[in-house]
Design an enzyme around this catalytic site. Sequence first.
Site, short mmCIF file in Angstrom:
data_model
loop_
_atom_site.label_atom_id
_atom_site.label_comp_id
_atom_site.label_asym_id
_atom_site.label_seq_id
_atom_site.Cartn_x
_atom_site.Cartn_y
_atom_site.Cartn_z
N THR A 27 -14.05 2.36 26.90
CA THR A 27 -15.10 3.29 27.29
C THR A 27 -15.15 4.39 26.25
O THR A 27 -14.25 4.49 25.40
CB THR A 27 -14.83 3.91 28.68
N ALA A 56 -9.62 5.11 27.50
CA ALA A 56 -10.31 6.29 28.01
C ALA A 56 -10.17 7.38 26.96
O ALA A 56 -9.06 7.64 26.48
CB ALA A 56 -9.70 6.73 29.33
N VAL A 82 -4.98 5.62 25.57
CA VAL A 82 -5.65 6.90 25.28
C VAL A 82 -6.43 6.74 23.98
O VAL A 82 -5.88 6.31 22.95
CB VAL A 82 -4.62 8.03 25.13
N LYS A 83 -7.71 7.08 24.04
CA LYS A 83 -8.57 6.90 22.86
C LYS A 83 -8.71 8.25 22.15
O LYS A 83 -9.11 9.24 22.77
CB LYS A 83 -9.94 6.39 23.32
N LEU A 84 -8.36 8.25 20.87
CA LEU A 84 -8.37 9.49 20.08
C LEU A 84 -9.23 9.28 18.84
O LEU A 84 -9.17 8.21 18.22
CB LEU A 84 -6.95 9.81 19.61
#
Length: 217
Positions: A27, A56, A82-84
Amino acid sequence: MKFFVDTAEIDQIAELNDLGMVDGVTTNPSLILKSGRDILEVTKEICDLVDGPVSAEVVATEADKMIAEGRHLAEVAPNIAVKLPLTWNGLKACKVLTGEGKMVNVTLCFSANQALLAAKAGATFISPFIGRLDDINLDGMDLIADIRQIYDNYGFETEILAASIRSVNHVLDSARIGADVITAPPAVIKKLAEHPLTDKGLEMFLADWAKTGQKIL
Ligand code: E4P
């Protein structure tokens, strides 16, 4: 090659998941906006539905705030990635969060050098954006090939997650090059099943079958 679905629409994820087509979900803030849902609620629902990693994305831009947001998102479920963003601060946050054992997807990657840094920072996934490079008349596939070669040269374990996939040819080319994962909208994944000769052949078989006058059931 793993298939991630690039959406926050629960119904569409569930349909593909029931067919065993979903190895994970990605997402981003734009997809959360499109869903009209609360990020924590919808992410939890997706994580309950799907066994694989669910990305996310943080929205902070300073490292310490990214880390705090990443920790909060990771509390949603054990399968959160975790999307960074691929910024210097994003790399700092990547190093800290992966050090804590969290999965990290470093996103918005547009160069092989960026991908090299993400691997050195311990990223679980690197997301090169194919479609957005094609949009500005660069070849997104060249980037996937360069990253594949560099990661293989040095044995980096970061998985190449080909993102911003817009067509079935993007999927095919990613598979040929050896991307570990593709993330694509549900419509593109369903389109992989289509071929005009399949439709034509089926039409002929059904017409001939009707002429036999037989029934199977
Ligand atoms: C996935 O991680 C990306 O956010 C997504 O693939 C971007 O796709 P787009 O360029 O079509 O928005």
